[in-house]
Design a protein around this motif. Structure first.
Motif, PDB file in Angstrom:
ATOM      1  N   GLY A 150       0.775  -1.225   0.000  1.00  0.00           N
ATOM      2  CA  GLY A 150       0.000   0.000   0.000  1.00  0.00           C
ATOM      3  C   GLY A 150       0.806   1.273   0.000  1.00  0.00           C
ATOM      4  O   GLY A 150       0.254   2.348   0.235  1.00  0.00           O
ATOM      5  N   VAL A 151       2.105   1.202  -0.291  1.00  0.00           N
ATOM      6  CA  VAL A 151       2.969   2.383  -0.292  1.00  0.00           C
ATOM      7  C   VAL A 151       3.597   2.547  -1.666  1.00  0.00           C
ATOM      8  O   VAL A 151       4.184   1.603  -2.203  1.00  0.00           O
ATOM      9  CB  VAL A 151       4.076   2.282   0.777  1.00  0.00           C
ATOM     10  N   ALA A 152       3.456   3.730  -2.253  1.00  0.00           N
ATOM     11  CA  ALA A 152       4.045   4.030  -3.557  1.00  0.00           C
ATOM     12  C   ALA A 152       4.651   5.422  -3.516  1.00  0.00           C
ATOM     13  O   ALA A 152       4.161   6.303  -2.807  1.00  0.00           O
ATOM     14  CB  ALA A 152       3.003   3.928  -4.662  1.00  0.00           C
ATOM     15  N   MET A 153       5.709   5.629  -4.290  1.00  0.00           N
ATOM     16  CA  MET A 153       6.415   6.902  -4.321  1.00  0.00           C
ATOM     17  C   MET A 153       6.183   7.602  -5.655  1.00  0.00           C
ATOM     18  O   MET A 153       6.043   6.968  -6.689  1.00  0.00           O
ATOM     19  CB  MET A 153       7.917   6.685  -4.118  1.00  0.00           C
ATOM     20  N   LEU A 186       9.348  17.425  -5.448  1.00  0.00           N
ATOM     21  CA  LEU A 186       9.241  16.888  -4.093  1.00  0.00           C
ATOM     22  C   LEU A 186       8.928  15.403  -4.162  1.00  0.00           C
ATOM     23  O   LEU A 186       8.004  14.993  -4.881  1.00  0.00           O
ATOM     24  CB  LEU A 186       8.137  17.597  -3.312  1.00  0.00           C
ATOM     25  N   ALA A 187       9.668  14.609  -3.424  1.00  0.00           N
ATOM     26  CA  ALA A 187       9.359  13.185  -3.318  1.00  0.00           C
ATOM     27  C   ALA A 187       8.194  13.011  -2.355  1.00  0.00           C
ATOM     28  O   ALA A 187       8.248  13.463  -1.210  1.00  0.00           O
ATOM     29  CB  ALA A 187      10.581  12.403  -2.824  1.00  0.00           C
ATOM     30  N   ALA A 188       7.125  12.382  -2.824  1.00  0.00           N
ATOM     31  CA  ALA A 188       5.914  12.210  -2.018  1.00  0.00           C
ATOM     32  C   ALA A 188       5.633  10.722  -1.836  1.00  0.00           C
ATOM     33  O   ALA A 188       5.697   9.945  -2.792  1.00  0.00           O
ATOM     34  CB  ALA A 188       4.720  12.891  -2.687  1.00  0.00           C
ATOM     35  N   GLU A 189       5.336  10.363  -0.612  1.00  0.00           N
ATOM     36  CA  GLU A 189       5.024   8.973  -0.274  1.00  0.00           C
ATOM     37  C   GLU A 189       3.511   8.839  -0.079  1.00  0.00           C
ATOM     38  O   GLU A 189       2.938   9.431   0.829  1.00  0.00           O
ATOM     39  CB  GLU A 189       5.763   8.576   0.999  1.00  0.00           C
ATOM     40  N   ILE A 190       2.876   8.071  -0.956  1.00  0.00           N
ATOM     41  CA  ILE A 190       1.425   7.870  -0.907  1.00  0.00           C
ATOM     42  C   ILE A 190       1.146   6.526  -0.242  1.00  0.00           C
ATOM     43  O   ILE A 190       1.625   5.483  -0.690  1.00  0.00           O
ATOM     44  CB  ILE A 190       0.814   7.925  -2.319  1.00  0.00           C
ATOM     45  N   SER A 244      11.223   2.132  -6.687  1.00  0.00           N
ATOM     46  CA  SER A 244      10.406   2.507  -7.843  1.00  0.00           C
ATOM     47  C   SER A 244       9.630   3.786  -7.547  1.00  0.00           C
ATOM     48  O   SER A 244       9.194   4.014  -6.408  1.00  0.00           O
ATOM     49  CB  SER A 244       9.417   1.394  -8.201  1.00  0.00           C
ATOM     50  N   CYS A 245       9.455   4.606  -8.578  1.00  0.00           N
ATOM     51  CA  CYS A 245       8.572   5.758  -8.492  1.00  0.00           C
ATOM     52  C   CYS A 245       7.617   5.736  -9.677  1.00  0.00           C
ATOM     53  O   CYS A 245       7.936   5.177 -10.734  1.00  0.00           O
ATOM     54  CB  CYS A 245       9.357   7.072  -8.442  1.00  0.00           C
ATOM     55  N   LEU A 249      17.766  11.100  -5.756  1.00  0.00           N
ATOM     56  CA  LEU A 249      17.323  10.566  -4.475  1.00  0.00           C
ATOM     57  C   LEU A 249      17.592   9.074  -4.324  1.00  0.00           C
ATOM     58  O   LEU A 249      17.328   8.512  -3.264  1.00  0.00           O
ATOM     59  CB  LEU A 249      15.829  10.838  -4.297  1.00  0.00           C
ATOM     60  N   GLY A 250      18.073   8.428  -5.379  1.00  0.00           N
ATOM     61  CA  GLY A 250      18.440   7.026  -5.274  1.00  0.00           C
ATOM     62  C   GLY A 250      17.426   6.045  -5.824  1.00  0.00           C
ATOM     63  O   GLY A 250      17.580   4.830  -5.636  1.00  0.00           O
ATOM     64  N   PHE A 251      16.392   6.504  -6.511  1.00  0.00           N
ATOM     65  CA  PHE A 251      15.444   5.581  -7.139  1.00  0.00           C
ATOM     66  C   PHE A 251      16.135   4.887  -8.316  1.00  0.00           C
ATOM     67  O   PHE A 251      16.961   5.492  -9.015  1.00  0.00           O
ATOM     68  CB  PHE A 251      14.203   6.321  -7.637  1.00  0.00           C
ATOM     69  N   SER A 252      15.773   3.655  -8.543  1.00  0.00           N
ATOM     70  CA  SER A 252      16.391   2.887  -9.624  1.00  0.00           C
ATOM     71  C   SER A 252      15.439   2.607 -10.776  1.00  0.00           C
ATOM     72  O   SER A 252      15.864   2.151 -11.840  1.00  0.00           O
ATOM     73  CB  SER A 252      16.913   1.543  -9.078  1.00  0.00           C
ATOM     74  N   ARG A 253      14.161   2.889 -10.590  1.00  0.00           N
ATOM     75  CA  ARG A 253      13.161   2.514 -11.591  1.00  0.00           C
ATOM     76  C   ARG A 253      12.033   3.540 -11.580  1.00  0.00           C
ATOM     77  O   ARG A 253      11.578   3.972 -10.524  1.00  0.00           O
ATOM     78  CB  ARG A 253      12.621   1.118 -11.241  1.00  0.00           C
ATOM     79  N   ALA A 254      11.594   3.939 -12.788  1.00  0.00           N
ATOM     80  CA  ALA A 254      10.498   4.898 -12.912  1.00  0.00           C
ATOM     81  C   ALA A 254       9.495   4.363 -13.920  1.00  0.00           C
ATOM     82  O   ALA A 254       9.856   4.004 -15.041  1.00  0.00           O
ATOM     83  CB  ALA A 254      11.010   6.258 -13.350  1.00  0.00           C
ATOM     84  N   VAL A 255       8.224   4.302 -13.520  1.00  0.00           N
ATOM     85  CA  VAL A 255       7.147   3.863 -14.394  1.00  0.00           C
ATOM     86  C   VAL A 255       6.462   5.112 -14.934  1.00  0.00           C
ATOM     87  O   VAL A 255       5.932   5.927 -14.159  1.00  0.00           O
ATOM     88  CB  VAL A 255       6.137   2.978 -13.639  1.00  0.00           C
ATOM     89  N   VAL A 256       6.477   5.280 -16.266  1.00  0.00           N
ATOM     90  CA  VAL A 256       5.947   6.479 -16.905  1.00  0.00           C
ATOM     91  C   VAL A 256       5.046   6.081 -18.060  1.00  0.00           C
ATOM     92  O   VAL A 256       4.933   4.901 -18.430  1.00  0.00           O
ATOM     93  CB  VAL A 256       7.092   7.391 -17.411  1.00  0.00           C
ATOM     94  N   SER A 257       4.402   7.069 -18.671  1.00  0.00           N
ATOM     95  CA  SER A 257       3.528   6.832 -19.817  1.00  0.00           C
ATOM     96  C   SER A 257       4.357   6.535 -21.057  1.00  0.00           C
ATOM     97  O   SER A 257       5.432   7.125 -21.272  1.00  0.00           O
ATOM     98  CB  SER A 257       2.645   8.054 -20.057  1.00  0.00           C
ATOM     99  N   SER A 258       3.840   5.634 -21.904  1.00  0.00           N
ATOM    100  CA  SER A 258       4.528   5.313 -23.152  1.00  0.00           C
ATOM    101  C   SER A 258       4.444   6.459 -24.153  1.00  0.00           C
ATOM    102  O   SER A 258       5.144   6.446 -25.173  1.00  0.00           O
ATOM    103  CB  SER A 258       3.930   4.042 -23.768  1.00  0.00           C
TER     104      SER A 258
END
Length: 447
Positions: free
Chosen positions: A282-285, A295-299, A379-380, A407-416
């Motif tokens: 239940g936690v996503a960045m 700003l890095a936000a934790e949802i 992941s973000c 900030l050290g993230f290794s993976r980003a999920v974005v729109s194609s």
């Protein structure tokens, strides 16, 4: 015989004019704000018009306040002859911020006039000494006599008036703080600042409704309106521009209140992220933008079974209607049943997100909570989600990705549909639909 001139009634809040005296303004609905004003014949003097191309335009030379966060929100500093109004709750730190700015400008050798209608000279001097900004170039004028205070404006580079509700304009009816007095005080400061080509900052109080006390016309008279806010349980303060004729209104300034004054916060992303390595469902960045500041936000999302026919939906930091919309998309387009669960969503740290780029992270957190499966670490999620379940592009993706990599993230999920953005050390996962995004985030853990 000449007829008596008709009497006009002007609303002190919105400026609406009427010839009928009523208890309530017909325009804004405020009670008791109509004041009589004798009408006068329109002037017959003509003013020569000039062609725009013939006007000599020079970029305004800014005066730095010595506080980087304040200068950035203002658009680069104070403009000579410009008037800024800063409002906030009592005790939030308005006087502290402006006294620090006045002291730093005085520290450069320029004369600064600090007018206080609420404190004595000893009180202001004591606070200046505590903040370490006492200077021979910092002039104090305490009292409610506005005309007497403005007599010291002839040889200064910067003036602060604290506050506009505490001063009294000579020749105007009413006590200090009444709409008529506030309007007259502001107008005289604006006229004096422009005549002397001196930047001025006015302090304004706010009402329990969150709006600036006094007539609404006050916000139209000044060149910039800033709001200074913060939660009572937190030492952090947020500075935003609501109106700015000389810059953007999208910037955010963050300060930390300490014993020695307000300290600008340089790394703002760390305010809302605890950098925990524990894998929790239940936690996503995501990386949200406040103006140009990433700003890095934790949802965080929590899902629990319910026995009631109407499951509960609670959201903090994200608009509740937006949360309910994303819940419906998850259930309809991804086949995840939500009607049997109470759902709670929270943005950690008290951050409030209006940016639609957080939609994908909110959906990922929601799906993770419903399946009770943690998302992959590092992941973000950056994307707007439509009603059809499609993942849409976000603004300024490059800025967000570079901040994520820093900030050290290794993976980003974005729109194609995003342009190909390459950031060293960051894996870019492009998805077109919410189903693909959830499969990329949850399938590894379920396998």
């Amino acid at each position: 015989m000449a007829r008596d001139e008709p009497i006009r009634y002007v609303c002190a809040d919105c400026g609406h004019m009427t010839t009928t005296r009523t208890g309530r303004c017909p325009s804004c609905g405020a009670w008791g704000t109509l004041e009589s004003e004798a009408s006068s014949a329109p002037s017959k003097r003509s003013v020569a018009a000039r062609v725009v191309s013939a006007v000599d335009v020079r970029p305004p030379r800014r005066l730095s306040t010595g506080i980087g966060e304040l200068d950035r929100v203002l658009g680069g500093g104070l403009v000579p002859g410009g008037v800024v109004l800063i409002g906030g709750q009592p005790g939030i730190g308005k006087s502290t911020l402006l006294l620090q700015a006045a002291g730093r400008v005085a520290g450069t050798g320029a004369s600064v006039l600090y007018i206080s209608g609420e404190e004595s000279e000893a009180q202001v001097a004591l606070r200046a000494a505590r903040l370490g900004v006492a200077s021979d170039r910092l002039l104090l004028c305490c009292g409610t006599d506005l005309e007497g205070a403005l007599q010291n404006l002839w040889d200064v580079s910067f003036v602060v008036l604290d506050s506009v509700q505490a001063m009294r304009a000579e020749g105007e009816a009413g006590w200090p703080g009444t709409p008529n007095q506030v309007r007259a005080v502001a107008q005289r400061v604006v006229d004096a600042a422009r005549a002397g080509d001196v930047p001025a900052v006015l302090v304004g109080h706010i009402t329990k409704d969150g709006r600036l006390a006094g007539p609404m016309l006050l916000e139209h008279m000044v060149d910039a309106v800033l709001t200074f806010s913060g939660e009572g349980y937190s030492s952090y303060r947020m500075l935003r521009a609501v109106k700015n004729r000389y810059g953007s209104t999208d910037e955010l300034g963050v300060f930390e209140m300490r014993e020695d004054g307000l300290i600008p916060v340089e790394d703002k992303s760390g305010l809302y992220w605890n950098r925990s390595d524990a894998a929790v469902s239940g936690v996503a960045m995501t990386i949200a933008l406040e103006g140009t500041t990433p700003l890095a936000a934790e949802i965080q999302t929590l899902a629990g079974p319910t026995v009631f026919p109407y499951p509960r939906r609670t959201a903090r930091g994200i608009e509740l209607n937006r949360f309910q919309l994303l819940t419906a998309v998850i259930e309809k387009r991804c086949g995840l049943p939500c009607s049997g669960h109470d759902l709670y969503m929270n943005v950690a740290g008290g951050l409030s997100i209006q940016d639609p780029s957080a939609d994908l992270a909110a959906c990922a957190a929601l799906a993770s909570a419903l399946r009770d499966v943690p998302l992959p670490g590092g992941s973000c999620w950056l994307g707007e989600v439509g009603l059809a379940g499609e993942v849409r592009p976000v603004t300024r993706l490059g800025v967000r990705l570079r901040e994520a990599a820093r900030l050290g993230f290794s993976r980003a999920v974005v729109s194609s549909r995003e342009r190909n953005e390459r950031v060293e050390g960051l894996e870019i996962v492009a998805v077109s639909h919410l189903n693909q995004a959830l499969a990329a985030g949850l399938s590894r853990k379920e396998a």
